[in-house]
Design a protein around this motif. Structure first.
Motif, PDB file in Angstrom:
ATOM      1  N   ALA A  15      -9.142  -2.665   8.582  1.00 29.33           N
ATOM      2  CA  ALA A  15     -10.158  -1.653   8.284  1.00 29.33           C
ATOM      3  C   ALA A  15     -10.483  -1.600   6.803  1.00 29.33           C
ATOM      4  O   ALA A  15     -11.631  -1.371   6.412  1.00 29.33           O
ATOM      5  N   LEU A  16      -9.466  -1.765   5.952  1.00 31.72           N
ATOM      6  CA  LEU A  16      -9.639  -1.837   4.505  1.00 31.72           C
ATOM      7  C   LEU A  16      -8.895  -3.057   4.001  1.00 31.72           C
ATOM      8  O   LEU A  16      -7.747  -3.297   4.392  1.00 31.72           O
ATOM      9  N   ASP A  17      -9.541  -3.810   3.131  1.00 33.05           N
ATOM     10  CA  ASP A  17      -8.996  -5.103   2.723  1.00 33.05           C
ATOM     11  C   ASP A  17      -8.938  -5.202   1.200  1.00 33.05           C
ATOM     12  O   ASP A  17      -9.935  -5.474   0.544  1.00 33.05           O
ATOM     13  N   ASP A  18      -7.752  -4.920   0.635  1.00 30.80           N
ATOM     14  CA  ASP A  18      -7.491  -5.125  -0.789  1.00 30.80           C
ATOM     15  C   ASP A  18      -8.464  -4.338  -1.672  1.00 30.80           C
ATOM     16  O   ASP A  18      -9.125  -4.883  -2.555  1.00 30.80           O
ATOM     17  N   ILE A  19      -8.528  -3.028  -1.440  1.00 26.86           N
ATOM     18  CA  ILE A  19      -9.437  -2.143  -2.175  1.00 26.86           C
ATOM     19  C   ILE A  19      -8.830  -1.748  -3.524  1.00 26.86           C
ATOM     20  O   ILE A  19      -7.687  -1.294  -3.603  1.00 26.86           O
ATOM     21  N   ASP A  20      -9.609  -1.911  -4.583  1.00 29.44           N
ATOM     22  CA  ASP A  20      -9.279  -1.382  -5.910  1.00 29.44           C
ATOM     23  C   ASP A  20     -10.378  -0.392  -6.296  1.00 29.44           C
ATOM     24  O   ASP A  20     -11.560  -0.745  -6.280  1.00 29.44           O
ATOM     25  N   LEU A  21      -9.979   0.816  -6.625  1.00 23.19           N
ATOM     26  CA  LEU A  21     -10.964   1.855  -6.929  1.00 23.19           C
ATOM     27  C   LEU A  21     -10.351   2.855  -7.901  1.00 23.19           C
ATOM     28  O   LEU A  21      -9.202   3.252  -7.747  1.00 23.19           O
ATOM     29  N   THR A  22     -11.138   3.243  -8.913  1.00 24.00           N
ATOM     30  CA  THR A  22     -10.675   4.217  -9.902  1.00 24.00           C
ATOM     31  C   THR A  22     -11.692   5.335 -10.039  1.00 24.00           C
ATOM     32  O   THR A  22     -12.903   5.082 -10.096  1.00 24.00           O
ATOM     33  N   LEU A  23     -11.201   6.568 -10.065  1.00 23.92           N
ATOM     34  CA  LEU A  23     -12.042   7.734 -10.321  1.00 23.92           C
ATOM     35  C   LEU A  23     -11.542   8.435 -11.567  1.00 23.92           C
ATOM     36  O   LEU A  23     -10.340   8.701 -11.696  1.00 23.92           O
ATOM     37  N   ASP A  24     -12.464   8.730 -12.472  1.00 20.18           N
ATOM     38  CA  ASP A  24     -12.116   9.495 -13.661  1.00 20.18           C
ATOM     39  C   ASP A  24     -12.401  10.974 -13.433  1.00 20.18           C
ATOM     40  O   ASP A  24     -13.212  11.349 -12.572  1.00 20.18           O
ATOM     41  N   GLU A  25     -11.729  11.800 -14.196  1.00 20.96           N
ATOM     42  CA  GLU A  25     -11.953  13.242 -14.135  1.00 20.96           C
ATOM     43  C   GLU A  25     -13.437  13.530 -14.352  1.00 20.96           C
ATOM     44  O   GLU A  25     -14.057  13.027 -15.291  1.00 20.96           O
ATOM     45  N   GLY A  26     -14.036  14.315 -13.434  1.00 21.94           N
ATOM     46  CA  GLY A  26     -15.432  14.705 -13.577  1.00 21.94           C
ATOM     47  C   GLY A  26     -16.432  13.768 -12.946  1.00 21.94           C
ATOM     48  O   GLY A  26     -17.640  14.020 -13.008  1.00 21.94           O
ATOM     49  N   ASP A  27     -15.970  12.686 -12.288  1.00 23.27           N
ATOM     50  CA  ASP A  27     -16.884  11.768 -11.611  1.00 23.27           C
ATOM     51  C   ASP A  27     -17.539  12.448 -10.416  1.00 23.27           C
ATOM     52  O   ASP A  27     -16.916  13.245  -9.705  1.00 23.27           O
TER      53      ASP A  27
END
Length: 248
Positions: free
Chosen positions: A18-30
């Motif tokens: 269902a998910l394949d090697d996901i890289d994701l970053t969220l910064d404060e306030g995004d």
């Protein structure tokens, strides 16, 4: 400051990935919009962040804490709140009581017994912020579809989350309600981090700044609305047409 970091996230159900090697970053306030065709893995990603689904591989870190093995209840307490595609409110309670109940989830039993019976400042402030003050003493069952969605967002705010995950918040809304919701999300994003799963492309163009596109469990691309719309891969898999068709 980085608030959420996802590295190498993979989720499998039997032989299906269902998910394949996901890289994701969220910064404060995004204020991040997450889009993609049906089956792309959007809801699975939110389910995994919130503990409803366990990752097969990879790491999810929120505010410096690893979430992989935490329960849904503990993840809520770390400061993550979510809505679902179908709103979940207590129909026989008033709007104010729904928000008050959500605000009390951190209280211990003895605190629940001694809390005031009248709406707290927190509840009245949230009612005003969301625009539901005129409906404070109406039962939630009397609200319109859009107002129910706003109540669910109000209930999240009452839990004081740092990260809000909203699954198709404008689905089924009128044009006026979509506009009000877009303005509301923009305002809430001034002091919260928000991820919005959305299919309404007009809503996306009006209110999104950062967009991540998922396809078949992978991140296809990320960028501002113009960059994403001009990406031929997005035009092919999400808009259902080739780059040549899109530009002729």
């Amino acid at each position: 400051m980085t608030l959420l970091s996802i590295q190498g996230l993979t989720v499998t159900f039997g032989t299906f990935t269902a998910l394949d090697d996901i890289d994701l970053t969220l910064d404060e306030g995004d204020l991040r919009f997450l889009i993609g065709p049906n089956g792309a893995g959007k809801t699975t990603l939110i389910d995994t962040i919130t503990g409803r689904t366990r990752p097969t591989q990879g790491t999810i870190t929120f505010n410096g804490h690893t979430l992989n093995k935490r329960s849904e209840h503990h993840i809520v307490r770390t400061g993550i709140g979510r809505t679902f595609q179908t709103s979940v409110v207590f129909e026989e309670l008033t709007v104010a009581d729904n928000i008050d109940l959500a605000a009390s989830f951190r209280l211990r039993p003895w605190q629940l017994l001694t809390r005031p019976r009248t709406p707290t400042t927190t509840v009245t402030d949230i009612l005003d912020r969301i625009g539901l003050t005129p409906h404070a003493h109406h039962k939630a069952a009397t609200l319109s579809h859009g107002q129910r969605q706003w109540l669910e967002i109000a209930m999240l705010l009452a839990q004081r989350p740092r990260l809000l995950l909203l699954d198709e918040p404008v689905a089924g809304m009128s044009a006026e309600e979509r506009t009000r919701t877009g303005e509301l999300l923009t305002q809430i994003a001034t002091d919260h981090t928000i991820v919005v799963i959305e299919h309404d492309m007009d809503f996306l163009r009006r209110y999104a700044t950062d967009v991540t596109v998922l396809h078949e469990g992978r991140i296809l691309t990320h960028g501002d609305v113009a960059t994403v719309q001009q990406d031929p891969r997005v035009q092919e898999v999400y808009l259902g047409r080739t780059h040549q068709e899109a530009t002729t």
